[in-house]
Write an enzyme that holds these catalytic residues in place. Structure first.
Site, PDB file in Angstrom:
ATOM      1  N   TYR A 116       0.869  -1.178   0.000  1.00  0.00           N
ATOM      2  CA  TYR A 116       0.000   0.000   0.000  1.00  0.00           C
ATOM      3  C   TYR A 116       0.909   1.233   0.000  1.00  0.00           C
ATOM      4  CZ  TYR A 116      -4.655   1.918   0.040  1.00  0.00           C
ATOM      5  OH  TYR A 116      -5.819   2.542  -0.343  1.00  0.00           O
ATOM      6  N   LEU A 117       1.757   1.253  -1.007  1.00  0.00           N
ATOM      7  CA  LEU A 117       2.876   2.198  -1.044  1.00  0.00           C
ATOM      8  C   LEU A 117       2.411   3.644  -1.205  1.00  0.00           C
ATOM      9  CD1 LEU A 117       5.278   0.195  -3.412  1.00  0.00           C
ATOM     10  CD2 LEU A 117       5.114   0.092  -0.911  1.00  0.00           C
ATOM     11  N   GLY A 165       6.135   8.209   0.924  1.00  0.00           N
ATOM     12  CA  GLY A 165       7.195   7.907   1.893  1.00  0.00           C
ATOM     13  C   GLY A 165       8.015   6.712   1.407  1.00  0.00           C
ATOM     14  N   HIS A 166       7.308   5.650   0.973  1.00  0.00           N
ATOM     15  CA  HIS A 166       8.022   4.489   0.429  1.00  0.00           C
ATOM     16  C   HIS A 166       8.793   4.896  -0.828  1.00  0.00           C
ATOM     17  CE1 HIS A 166       4.496   2.373   2.452  1.00  0.00           C
ATOM     18  NE2 HIS A 166       5.547   1.849   3.057  1.00  0.00           N
ATOM     19  N   GLN A 175       3.888  -9.879  13.053  1.00  0.00           N
ATOM     20  CA  GLN A 175       4.048  -8.636  13.812  1.00  0.00           C
ATOM     21  C   GLN A 175       2.719  -7.988  14.197  1.00  0.00           C
ATOM     22  OE1 GLN A 175       6.271  -6.874  10.358  1.00  0.00           O
ATOM     23  NE2 GLN A 175       5.290  -4.972  10.960  1.00  0.00           N
ATOM     24  N   LYS A 235       9.742   7.500  10.563  1.00  0.00           N
ATOM     25  CA  LYS A 235       8.451   7.573  11.261  1.00  0.00           C
ATOM     26  C   LYS A 235       8.390   6.433  12.286  1.00  0.00           C
ATOM     27  CE  LYS A 235       4.373   6.354   9.648  1.00  0.00           C
ATOM     28  NZ  LYS A 235       3.835   5.517  10.757  1.00  0.00           N
ATOM     29  N   ASP A 236       8.990   5.299  11.902  1.00  0.00           N
ATOM     30  CA  ASP A 236       9.091   4.159  12.814  1.00  0.00           C
ATOM     31  C   ASP A 236      10.473   4.187  13.466  1.00  0.00           C
ATOM     32  OD1 ASP A 236       6.528   2.805  12.148  1.00  0.00           O
ATOM     33  OD2 ASP A 236       7.427   2.769  10.170  1.00  0.00           O
ATOM     34  N   SER A 269       1.421   7.430   6.087  1.00  0.00           N
ATOM     35  CA  SER A 269       1.300   6.072   6.614  1.00  0.00           C
ATOM     36  C   SER A 269       0.220   5.360   5.807  1.00  0.00           C
ATOM     37  CB  SER A 269       0.884   6.125   8.087  1.00  0.00           C
ATOM     38  OG  SER A 269       0.377   4.865   8.484  1.00  0.00           O
ATOM     39  N   SER A 270       0.426   4.076   5.559  1.00  0.00           N
ATOM     40  CA  SER A 270      -0.602   3.308   4.830  1.00  0.00           C
ATOM     41  C   SER A 270      -1.905   3.315   5.623  1.00  0.00           C
ATOM     42  CB  SER A 270      -0.135   1.866   4.624  1.00  0.00           C
ATOM     43  OG  SER A 270       1.122   1.870   3.978  1.00  0.00           O
TER      44      SER A 270
HETATM   45  O1  PAF Z   1       7.801  -0.976   8.468  1.00  0.00           O
HETATM   46  C1  PAF Z   1       7.213  -1.924   7.902  1.00  0.00           C
HETATM   47  O2  PAF Z   1       6.501  -1.763   6.905  1.00  0.00           O
HETATM   48  C2  PAF Z   1       7.382  -3.330   8.468  1.00  0.00           C
HETATM   49  O3  PAF Z   1       7.487  -3.314   9.846  1.00  0.00           O
HETATM   50  C3  PAF Z   1       8.551  -4.091   7.834  1.00  0.00           C
HETATM   51  C4  PAF Z   1       9.878  -3.447   8.140  1.00  0.00           C
HETATM   52  C5  PAF Z   1       8.363  -4.183   6.330  1.00  0.00           C
HETATM   53  C6  PAF Z   1       8.593  -5.522   8.396  1.00  0.00           C
HETATM   54  O4  PAF Z   1       7.426  -6.218   8.114  1.00  0.00           O
END
Ligand code: PAF
Length: 303
Positions: free
Chosen positions: A37-38, A41-42, A66, A154-155, A190-191
């Site tokens: 879902y780019l 930012g990506h 996760q 952001k993360d 953010s997605s």
């Molecule tokens: O930041 C993310 O999109 C995810 O945490 C990652 C690094 C792709 C791992 O699934």
């Protein structure tokens, strides 16, 4: 650009590319791991990888490991066609789109856990989240074996965790932290922004709006806990804001300033002001990094 769905095929493609220079003379493999879902930012991570590396690999995998049991794994936004178009525009060479079966063919018995950095902030609110991140990132780094991997700030906690992991485990990939990208109104891309209603989005602007003032507030009063209180007040001015956490910690060790002073960590020269806030059902995170002079601030923290 080639879309690849199996580890075997990706390894085969990259074996041949690894030693080759691109048309503009660049070598090496740059990697951008994502959950798809780019957005812009990506795209900024991919463009940086394109500028610095001979071969660019993007992975798109919504990693079940996760997500907690009551989180948004099932409804996490997905749009493969749109993602492939954006990847092509950014000059990606290979898009790795593994299935869950390809990544986890049998119940996983080996996981990667980074202690210390994962107990606070999102680690406290999302138990197990960073074990899932560290495990999938290790697997992806093992599959792609990139020279550089690009992550958005952001993360910020994720970046600290991944840097610690690659350093502790002597992984040869350089982790490249990249700046947070924001919409014109200031909201960090953010997605998950797609979940917000118009009103929630309007109110969510109090998050970046408040964080923008953090540096001035810290300059006015160097006490990090006073800064935290002012940030909480600022965010709470929006009635829909339901604060998960607001923390002021040193970066990248993620310690309270008092703890950091006791340990005298020379690398911790920044303060991370990090927030997670729910607007309706959507949990947003955002942060700002401020300069932090350990020695000078020490006296003020203890004052
Ligand atoms: O930041 C993310 O999109 C995810 O945490 C990652 C690094 C792709 C791992 O699934």
């Amino acid at each position: 650009m080639k879309a690849v769905r199996t580890i075997q095929e990706l390894r085969h493609e990259l074996a041949e590319r690894r030693t080759r220079r691109s048309e503009n003379g660049l070598a090496g493999v740059g990697f951008v791991p994502t959950m798809g879902y780019l957005h812009a930012g990506h795209a900024s991570l991919l463009k940086k990888a394109r500028e610095e590396c001979g071969t660019v690999v993007l992975s798109i995998f919504v990693n079940p490991l996760q997500f907690g049991p009551n989180e948004d794994f099932d409804r996490y936004p997905r749009d493969e066609e749109k993602d492939l178009r954006l990847a092509e525009e950014c000059g990606v060479d290979f898009v790795f789109l593994p299935s869950a079966q390809e990544m986890y063919p049998r119940p996983i018995r080996t996981t990667v856990a980074v202690s210390g950095l994962t107990e606070r902030l999102c680690g406290a609110s999302r138990p197990g989240h960073f074990d899932g991140v560290a495990t999938v990132v290790s697997k992806l780094l093992n599959v792609v074996q990139p020279d550089r991997a690009y992550f958005g700030m952001k993360d910020a906690q994720q970046v600290a965790v991944v840097q610690q992991m690659t350093s502790d485990l002597n992984m040869p990939t350089e982790i490249v932290p990249c700046p947070t990208l924001r919409d014109a109104d200031g909201l960090a891309l953010s997605s998950r922004n797609v979940y917000l209603s118009d009103e929630e989005r309007r109110q969510a602007l109090s998050l970046p709006g408040t964080l923008r003032q953090a540096e001035t507030w810290l300059a006015e009063n160097a006490d990090p806990s006073a800064l935290r209180d002012r940030i909480m007040e600022g965010i709470q001015r929006s009635p829909l804001a339901d604060i998960d956490y607001v923390e002021v910690l040193t970066y990248p060790s993620l310690l309270t300033p008092e703890e950091a002073m006791r340990q005298e960590l020379p690398g911790d020269d920044r303060l991370l002001v990090a927030c997670a806030v729910r607007y309706g059902k959507t949990r947003l995170i955002d942060n700002v990094l401020l300069p932090w002079n350990n020695e000078k601030k020490g006296a003020e923290v203890h004052a």
